[in-house]
Design a protein around this motif. Structure first.
Motif, mmCIF file in Angstrom:
data_model
loop_
_atom_site.group_PDB
_atom_site.id
_atom_site.type_symbol
_atom_site.label_atom_id
_atom_site.label_comp_id
_atom_site.label_asym_id
_atom_site.label_seq_id
_atom_site.Cartn_x
_atom_site.Cartn_y
_atom_site.Cartn_z
ATOM 1 N N LEU A 91 0.958 -1.052 0.001
ATOM 2 C CA LEU A 91 0.205 -0.069 -0.151
ATOM 3 C C LEU A 91 1.083 1.379 -0.006
ATOM 4 O O LEU A 91 2.044 0.963 0.331
ATOM 5 N N MET A 92 0.161 2.463 -0.443
ATOM 6 C CA MET A 92 1.243 3.625 -0.656
ATOM 7 C C MET A 92 1.887 3.989 0.574
ATOM 8 O O MET A 92 1.746 4.004 1.829
ATOM 9 N N SER A 93 3.340 4.144 0.253
ATOM 10 C CA SER A 93 4.544 4.298 0.990
ATOM 11 C C SER A 93 4.238 5.474 1.783
ATOM 12 O O SER A 93 4.643 5.704 3.166
ATOM 13 N N THR A 94 3.272 6.578 1.634
ATOM 14 C CA THR A 94 3.099 7.593 2.348
ATOM 15 C C THR A 94 2.061 7.572 3.318
ATOM 16 O O THR A 94 2.031 8.236 4.429
ATOM 17 N N ARG A 95 1.282 6.335 3.505
ATOM 18 C CA ARG A 95 0.420 5.990 4.227
ATOM 19 C C ARG A 95 0.875 5.108 5.298
ATOM 20 O O ARG A 95 0.005 4.586 6.435
ATOM 21 N N SER A 96 1.805 4.260 5.143
ATOM 22 C CA SER A 96 2.081 2.989 5.798
ATOM 23 C C SER A 96 3.765 2.586 5.822
ATOM 24 O O SER A 96 4.474 3.094 4.808
ATOM 25 N N GLY A 97 3.988 2.091 7.129
ATOM 26 C CA GLY A 97 5.525 1.544 6.882
ATOM 27 C C GLY A 97 5.801 0.358 6.185
ATOM 28 O O GLY A 97 7.170 -0.211 6.406
ATOM 29 N N VAL A 98 4.846 -0.336 5.517
ATOM 30 C CA VAL A 98 4.910 -1.623 5.213
ATOM 31 C C VAL A 98 6.042 -1.354 3.839
ATOM 32 O O VAL A 98 6.951 -2.246 3.866
ATOM 33 N N HIS A 99 6.067 -0.426 3.095
ATOM 34 C CA HIS A 99 6.991 -0.320 2.056
ATOM 35 C C HIS A 99 8.214 0.022 2.383
ATOM 36 O O HIS A 99 9.085 -0.842 1.867
ATOM 37 N N ALA A 100 8.566 0.776 3.407
ATOM 38 C CA ALA A 100 9.814 1.037 3.826
ATOM 39 C C ALA A 100 10.469 -0.376 4.502
ATOM 40 O O ALA A 100 11.515 -0.626 4.507
ATOM 41 N N ASN A 101 9.646 -1.133 5.350
ATOM 42 C CA ASN A 101 10.200 -2.312 5.869
ATOM 43 C C ASN A 101 10.594 -3.173 4.784
ATOM 44 O O ASN A 101 11.547 -4.001 5.017
ATOM 45 N N ALA A 102 9.568 -3.445 3.830
ATOM 46 C CA ALA A 102 10.084 -4.436 2.891
ATOM 47 C C ALA A 102 11.190 -3.948 2.067
ATOM 48 O O ALA A 102 12.061 -4.690 1.781
ATOM 49 N N GLU A 134 1.278 2.883 -4.779
ATOM 50 C CA GLU A 134 0.761 4.402 -4.782
ATOM 51 C C GLU A 134 -0.924 4.396 -4.441
ATOM 52 O O GLU A 134 -1.301 5.372 -4.664
ATOM 53 N N ASN A 135 -1.466 3.296 -3.781
ATOM 54 C CA ASN A 135 -2.755 3.387 -3.355
ATOM 55 C C ASN A 135 -3.203 2.630 -2.194
ATOM 56 O O ASN A 135 -2.318 2.049 -1.644
ATOM 57 N N PHE A 174 -11.005 5.325 -5.095
ATOM 58 C CA PHE A 174 -12.077 6.156 -4.442
ATOM 59 C C PHE A 174 -12.662 5.543 -3.190
ATOM 60 O O PHE A 174 -12.664 4.314 -3.128
ATOM 61 N N MET A 175 -13.211 6.342 -2.515
ATOM 62 C CA MET A 175 -13.769 5.758 -1.269
ATOM 63 C C MET A 175 -14.787 7.063 -0.576
ATOM 64 O O MET A 175 -14.691 8.127 -0.723
ATOM 65 N N PRO A 210 -17.914 13.268 2.293
ATOM 66 C CA PRO A 210 -16.677 13.587 1.269
ATOM 67 C C PRO A 210 -16.359 12.379 0.529
ATOM 68 O O PRO A 210 -16.674 11.285 1.022
ATOM 69 N N LEU A 211 -16.266 12.542 -0.651
ATOM 70 C CA LEU A 211 -15.841 11.665 -1.725
ATOM 71 C C LEU A 211 -14.307 11.694 -1.434
ATOM 72 O O LEU A 211 -13.756 12.867 -1.847
ATOM 73 N N LEU A 212 -13.394 10.824 -1.362
ATOM 74 C CA LEU A 212 -12.152 10.787 -1.211
ATOM 75 C C LEU A 212 -11.421 9.999 -2.344
ATOM 76 O O LEU A 212 -11.947 9.175 -2.751
ATOM 77 N N ARG A 213 -10.231 10.647 -3.022
ATOM 78 C CA ARG A 213 -9.424 10.051 -3.825
ATOM 79 C C ARG A 213 -8.171 9.595 -3.605
ATOM 80 O O ARG A 213 -7.572 10.595 -2.854
ATOM 81 N N GLY A 214 -7.443 8.566 -3.808
ATOM 82 C CA GLY A 214 -6.177 8.024 -3.630
ATOM 83 C C GLY A 214 -5.625 7.962 -5.070
ATOM 84 O O GLY A 214 -6.158 7.284 -6.039
ATOM 85 N N TYR A 215 -4.241 8.793 -5.389
ATOM 86 C CA TYR A 215 -3.829 8.755 -6.668
ATOM 87 C C TYR A 215 -2.340 9.228 -6.386
ATOM 88 O O TYR A 215 -2.201 10.130 -5.852
ATOM 89 N N ARG A 216 -1.526 8.357 -7.136
ATOM 90 C CA ARG A 216 -0.155 8.708 -6.984
ATOM 91 C C ARG A 216 0.535 9.042 -5.845
ATOM 92 O O ARG A 216 1.434 10.139 -5.383
ATOM 93 N N GLY A 217 0.184 8.415 -4.732
ATOM 94 C CA GLY A 217 0.776 8.248 -3.311
ATOM 95 C C GLY A 217 0.135 9.530 -2.393
ATOM 96 O O GLY A 217 0.688 9.608 -1.457
ATOM 97 N N THR A 218 -1.147 9.938 -2.877
ATOM 98 C CA THR A 218 -1.798 11.188 -2.167
ATOM 99 C C THR A 218 -3.092 10.784 -1.800
ATOM 100 O O THR A 218 -3.802 10.181 -2.944
ATOM 101 N N THR A 219 -3.964 11.328 -0.702
ATOM 102 C CA THR A 219 -5.112 10.905 -0.887
ATOM 103 C C THR A 219 -5.843 12.164 -0.022
ATOM 104 O O THR A 219 -5.191 13.347 0.338
ATOM 105 N N GLY A 220 -6.982 12.662 -0.607
ATOM 106 C CA GLY A 220 -7.587 13.868 -0.196
ATOM 107 C C GLY A 220 -9.129 13.792 -0.944
ATOM 108 O O GLY A 220 -9.610 12.930 -1.713
ATOM 109 N N PRO A 221 -10.051 14.683 -0.474
ATOM 110 C CA PRO A 221 -11.395 14.803 -0.733
ATOM 111 C C PRO A 221 -11.508 15.470 -2.203
ATOM 112 O O PRO A 221 -10.791 16.341 -2.494
#
Length: 314
Positions: A91-102, A134-135, A174-175, A210-221
């Motif tokens: 999952l997107m590296s900006t929201r979790s440490g999974v990518h960094a740990n892997a 990135e999502n 989208f969420m 709010p409708l939220l979008r994840g795209y290219r490592g960013t999330t927002g309404p």
């Protein structure tokens, strides 16, 4: 070449698909008060979370991804022998440490695998590629499904990596969530002040979602609507437009933070399924992971697809 695929437990794909294609799960552990959930997409773990109504108090939960050492041990214990190349999709590296740990674990794995393969009678080098999708959630499924397809088509690791990185950069997630107070409390827990008390209170009072979008490592309404059902229908209608316009892969993934049969009752979902069938797009329905429900609340809907760059329209 024997190619393996690893995802973290936040990747929302059907359990049958993950099992059929031998996709390995990196668990994420969640601590809710005195309850501990090792989220490895086990349906029984998810059901216990729902049955105990832990979604109501999980905004203060702590989540802990597989550590560098745990990822290293998983690979050296089994995967470096079972496969010649493994793609680890996170999952997107900006929201979790999974990518960094892997990524950190990969250095130790690629240093230490040789004697283990030799002792197991396996010749040749071992490759590991860590890719940031990135999502989040359902949108993570897009690159995973494509990895399975490319593997079956006999693509080499270089071709697979190039294609997956391209798709990750062009996947939209989208969420829509049910509870803004929950989102505010969870955001504060993680140090994100983007959902203020006033906006949460006002949105709840007026039933604004709010409708939220994840795209290219960013999330927002990206928009606001009145009512959860209207929000879900708006997302489904947007997905219908993109399916008709043409997707980059014939795949659309959707997840729901509750009992999956409730999806069919949401307005617009039947139309989305019909349009996907008409255009040869496979729709993957999956229950949202415990990790996802902890972070966005129960009852949320997420969907993802890969598409040419476009603006969201109501």
């Amino acid at each position: 070449m024997r190619i393996g695929i690893v995802v973290d437990s936040a990747c929302d794909l059907p359990g049958d698909f993950l099992h059929e294609h031998r996709i390995e799960i990196l668990p994420i552990t969640t601590f809710v008060d005195n309850d501990t959930f090792v989220d490895n997409r086990d349906p029984a773990v998810r059901q216990r979370f729902l049955d105990n109504d832990l979604g109501a108090r999980s905004h203060a939960a702590e989540t802990e991804p597989f550590s560098v050492e745990e990822i290293r041990d998983l690979f050296l214990r089994r995967l470096v022998v079972d496969y010649d190349c493994v793609f680890c999709l996170t999952l997107m590296s900006t929201r979790s440490g999974v990518h960094a740990n892997a990524s950190k674990a990969s250095f130790a794995i690629l240093t230490d695998y040789r004697p283990i393969r030799r002792d197991a009678g396996v010749s040749g080098p071992f490759l590991m590629r860590v890719i940031d999708t990135e999502n989040l959630f359902a949108a993570q499924g897009i690159t995973t499904v494509e990895a399975v397809r490319l593997r079956a088509a006999g693509q080499n690791p270089g071709q697979i990596r190039e294609r997956l990185e391209y798709l990750a950069h062009n996947t939209y997630g989208f969420m829509v969530v049910r509870d803004l107070y929950y989102m505010r409390a969870r955001a504060q827990k993680k140090g994100d002040r983007s959902v203020g008390w006033f906006s949460a209170a006002l949105g709840t009072a007026l039933d604004i979602k709010p409708l939220l979008r994840g795209y290219r490592g960013t999330t927002g309404p990206i928009a606001k609507v009145r009512g959860f059902e209207h929000g879900a229908e708006t997302l489904f209608n947007h997905a219908i437009k993109r399916v008709r316009a043409g997707l980059l892969t014939p795949t659309l993934c959707i997840s729901y933070g509750g009992r999956l049969e409730e999806l069919d009752a949401l307005p617009g979902y039947a139309s989305l399924k019909m349009v996907c069938a008409e255009h040869g797009v496979t729709l993957y329905e999956a229950p949202m992971s415990v990790t996802g429900m902890v972070n966005v609340g129960t009852g949320a809907v997420t969907l993802g697809f890969a598409s040419e760059e476009h603006e969201f329209s109501m």
